[in-house]
Design a protein around this motif. Structure first.
Motif, PDB file in Angstrom:
ATOM      1  N   ASN A  82      -8.689  -5.998   3.265  1.00  0.00           N
ATOM      2  CA  ASN A  82      -7.390  -6.356   2.680  1.00  0.00           C
ATOM      3  C   ASN A  82      -7.425  -6.206   1.166  1.00  0.00           C
ATOM      4  O   ASN A  82      -6.452  -5.734   0.561  1.00  0.00           O
ATOM      5  N   ASP A  83      -8.534  -6.580   0.550  1.00  0.00           N
ATOM      6  CA  ASP A  83      -8.682  -6.409  -0.890  1.00  0.00           C
ATOM      7  C   ASP A  83      -8.642  -4.932  -1.275  1.00  0.00           C
ATOM      8  O   ASP A  83      -8.027  -4.556  -2.276  1.00  0.00           O
ATOM      9  N   ILE A  84      -9.294  -4.099  -0.479  1.00  0.00           N
ATOM     10  CA  ILE A  84      -9.270  -2.651  -0.726  1.00  0.00           C
ATOM     11  C   ILE A  84      -7.839  -2.136  -0.667  1.00  0.00           C
ATOM     12  O   ILE A  84      -7.385  -1.401  -1.546  1.00  0.00           O
ATOM     13  N   LEU A  85      -7.099  -2.537   0.368  1.00  0.00           N
ATOM     14  CA  LEU A  85      -5.713  -2.087   0.504  1.00  0.00           C
ATOM     15  C   LEU A  85      -4.845  -2.578  -0.646  1.00  0.00           C
ATOM     16  O   LEU A  85      -3.994  -1.838  -1.152  1.00  0.00           O
ATOM     17  N   ASP A  86      -5.047  -3.810  -1.094  1.00  0.00           N
ATOM     18  CA  ASP A  86      -4.290  -4.336  -2.235  1.00  0.00           C
ATOM     19  C   ASP A  86      -4.566  -3.517  -3.496  1.00  0.00           C
ATOM     20  O   ASP A  86      -3.641  -3.177  -4.238  1.00  0.00           O
ATOM     21  N   LEU A  87      -5.840  -3.215  -3.737  1.00  0.00           N
ATOM     22  CA  LEU A  87      -6.204  -2.417  -4.912  1.00  0.00           C
ATOM     23  C   LEU A  87      -5.612  -1.013  -4.834  1.00  0.00           C
ATOM     24  O   LEU A  87      -5.066  -0.499  -5.813  1.00  0.00           O
ATOM     25  N   LEU A  88      -5.716  -0.400  -3.659  1.00  0.00           N
ATOM     26  CA  LEU A  88      -5.185   0.957  -3.511  1.00  0.00           C
ATOM     27  C   LEU A  88      -3.660   0.981  -3.593  1.00  0.00           C
ATOM     28  O   LEU A  88      -3.082   1.921  -4.141  1.00  0.00           O
ATOM     29  N   ALA A  89      -3.008  -0.035  -3.072  1.00  0.00           N
ATOM     30  CA  ALA A  89      -1.550  -0.089  -3.147  1.00  0.00           C
ATOM     31  C   ALA A  89      -1.099  -0.183  -4.605  1.00  0.00           C
ATOM     32  O   ALA A  89      -0.110   0.430  -5.000  1.00  0.00           O
ATOM     33  N   ALA A  90      -1.851  -0.927  -5.398  1.00  0.00           N
ATOM     34  CA  ALA A  90      -1.505  -1.091  -6.815  1.00  0.00           C
ATOM     35  C   ALA A  90      -1.839   0.165  -7.621  1.00  0.00           C
ATOM     36  O   ALA A  90      -1.084   0.561  -8.516  1.00  0.00           O
ATOM     37  N   GLN A  91      -2.972   0.797  -7.316  1.00  0.00           N
ATOM     38  CA  GLN A  91      -3.451   1.940  -8.101  1.00  0.00           C
ATOM     39  C   GLN A  91      -3.019   3.293  -7.526  1.00  0.00           C
ATOM     40  O   GLN A  91      -2.979   4.276  -8.252  1.00  0.00           O
ATOM     41  N   ASP A 147      -7.118   3.740  11.000  1.00  0.00           N
ATOM     42  CA  ASP A 147      -5.912   2.947  11.270  1.00  0.00           C
ATOM     43  C   ASP A 147      -4.687   3.478  10.521  1.00  0.00           C
ATOM     44  O   ASP A 147      -3.602   2.923  10.635  1.00  0.00           O
ATOM     45  N   GLY A 148      -4.870   4.531   9.709  1.00  0.00           N
ATOM     46  CA  GLY A 148      -3.747   5.174   9.045  1.00  0.00           C
ATOM     47  C   GLY A 148      -3.300   4.565   7.736  1.00  0.00           C
ATOM     48  O   GLY A 148      -2.202   4.846   7.262  1.00  0.00           O
ATOM     49  N   TYR A 149      -4.130   3.725   7.116  1.00  0.00           N
ATOM     50  CA  TYR A 149      -3.748   3.083   5.857  1.00  0.00           C
ATOM     51  C   TYR A 149      -4.052   3.933   4.631  1.00  0.00           C
ATOM     52  O   TYR A 149      -3.480   3.724   3.571  1.00  0.00           O
ATOM     53  N   ILE A 189      -1.845   5.368   1.639  1.00  0.00           N
ATOM     54  CA  ILE A 189      -0.739   6.029   2.329  1.00  0.00           C
ATOM     55  C   ILE A 189       0.404   5.036   2.447  1.00  0.00           C
ATOM     56  O   ILE A 189       0.252   3.967   3.031  1.00  0.00           O
ATOM     57  N   GLU A 190       1.544   5.401   1.873  1.00  0.00           N
ATOM     58  CA  GLU A 190       2.752   4.587   2.029  1.00  0.00           C
ATOM     59  C   GLU A 190       3.350   4.882   3.391  1.00  0.00           C
ATOM     60  O   GLU A 190       3.538   6.032   3.750  1.00  0.00           O
ATOM     61  N   LYS A 191       3.649   3.846   4.140  1.00  0.00           N
ATOM     62  CA  LYS A 191       4.274   4.019   5.448  1.00  0.00           C
ATOM     63  C   LYS A 191       5.622   3.303   5.425  1.00  0.00           C
ATOM     64  O   LYS A 191       5.733   2.218   4.860  1.00  0.00           O
ATOM     65  N   PRO A 192       6.628   3.864   6.077  1.00  0.00           N
ATOM     66  CA  PRO A 192       7.944   3.216   6.114  1.00  0.00           C
ATOM     67  C   PRO A 192       7.903   1.797   6.668  1.00  0.00           C
ATOM     68  O   PRO A 192       8.593   0.924   6.176  1.00  0.00           O
ATOM     69  N   ASP A 193       7.072   1.542   7.669  1.00  0.00           N
ATOM     70  CA  ASP A 193       7.013   0.212   8.274  1.00  0.00           C
ATOM     71  C   ASP A 193       6.328  -0.817   7.383  1.00  0.00           C
ATOM     72  O   ASP A 193       6.344  -1.999   7.672  1.00  0.00           O
ATOM     73  N   ARG A 194       5.745  -0.380   6.260  1.00  0.00           N
ATOM     74  CA  ARG A 194       5.146  -1.313   5.305  1.00  0.00           C
ATOM     75  C   ARG A 194       6.003  -1.406   4.048  1.00  0.00           C
ATOM     76  O   ARG A 194       5.567  -1.897   3.025  1.00  0.00           O
ATOM     77  N   GLY A 195       7.209  -0.891   4.096  1.00  0.00           N
ATOM     78  CA  GLY A 195       8.102  -1.003   2.951  1.00  0.00           C
ATOM     79  C   GLY A 195       7.879   0.063   1.897  1.00  0.00           C
ATOM     80  O   GLY A 195       8.412  -0.017   0.817  1.00  0.00           O
ATOM     81  N   GLY A 196       7.097   1.094   2.210  1.00  0.00           N
ATOM     82  CA  GLY A 196       6.823   2.138   1.230  1.00  0.00           C
ATOM     83  C   GLY A 196       7.680   3.363   1.457  1.00  0.00           C
ATOM     84  O   GLY A 196       8.735   3.312   2.061  1.00  0.00           O
ATOM     85  N   GLY A 197       7.212   4.492   0.967  1.00  0.00           N
ATOM     86  CA  GLY A 197       7.945   5.746   1.079  1.00  0.00           C
ATOM     87  C   GLY A 197       7.615   6.480   2.366  1.00  0.00           C
ATOM     88  O   GLY A 197       7.301   5.884   3.385  1.00  0.00           O
ATOM     89  N   MET A 198       7.659   7.777   2.305  1.00  0.00           N
ATOM     90  CA  MET A 198       7.407   8.613   3.478  1.00  0.00           C
ATOM     91  C   MET A 198       5.922   8.602   3.843  1.00  0.00           C
ATOM     92  O   MET A 198       5.077   8.464   2.993  1.00  0.00           O
ATOM     93  N   TYR A 199       5.644   8.761   5.111  1.00  0.00           N
ATOM     94  CA  TYR A 199       4.270   8.831   5.598  1.00  0.00           C
ATOM     95  C   TYR A 199       3.640  10.123   5.098  1.00  0.00           C
ATOM     96  O   TYR A 199       4.187  11.190   5.248  1.00  0.00           O
ATOM     97  N   GLN A 200       2.477   9.986   4.483  1.00  0.00           N
ATOM     98  CA  GLN A 200       1.765  11.144   3.989  1.00  0.00           C
ATOM     99  C   GLN A 200       0.588  11.419   4.900  1.00  0.00           C
ATOM    100  O   GLN A 200      -0.118  10.513   5.300  1.00  0.00           O
ATOM    101  N   ASN A 201       0.355  12.657   5.195  1.00  0.00           N
ATOM    102  CA  ASN A 201      -0.805  13.004   6.012  1.00  0.00           C
ATOM    103  C   ASN A 201      -1.454  14.224   5.401  1.00  0.00           C
ATOM    104  O   ASN A 201      -0.889  15.299   5.417  1.00  0.00           O
ATOM    105  N   GLU A 202      -2.613  14.057   4.856  1.00  0.00           N
ATOM    106  CA  GLU A 202      -3.314  15.147   4.203  1.00  0.00           C
ATOM    107  C   GLU A 202      -4.658  15.348   4.780  1.00  0.00           C
ATOM    108  O   GLU A 202      -5.321  14.465   5.172  1.00  0.00           O
TER     109      GLU A 202
END
Length: 91
Positions: A27-36, A65-67, A78-91
């Motif tokens: 969860n800490d990793i996801l918080d850091l990545l969401a911010a950065q 898990d697609g995060y 990766i911003e996902k629509p179901d998490r309140g972000g933008g379009m799903y990115q897949n690279e």
């Protein structure tokens, strides 16, 4: 047989404790990545006071898990629509 049961009784509580710590770190990793948006594995390891190998394992799990996705030496959120972000990115 009795010895094996005793070892299993000891190992199981340790595994449960490790899982709780891992979830918090992930969860800490996801918080850091969401911010950065993107961070190097080295920066994540230093920030969370763990080894780079630990970060690799966590990123592998979170990636499945697609995060996020991993690229050489870094992870990208990766911003996902179901998490309140933008379009799903897949690279």
């Amino acid at each position: 047989m009795l010895t094996m049961l005793y070892l299993c009784d000891i190992i199981k509580p340790l595994t449960n404790r490790r899982d709780k710590r891992m979830n918090t770190r992930q969860n800490d990793i996801l918080d850091l990545l969401a911010a950065q948006g993107e961070m190097t594995i080295k920066a994540l390891a230093e920030r969370l006071s763990v080894t780079e190998m630990t970060i690799h394992r966590d990123l592998d799990s979170l990636g499945k898990d697609g995060y996020l996705y991993k690229k050489r030496g870094a992870a990208v959120f990766i911003e996902k629509p179901d998490r309140g972000g933008g379009m799903y990115q897949n690279e």
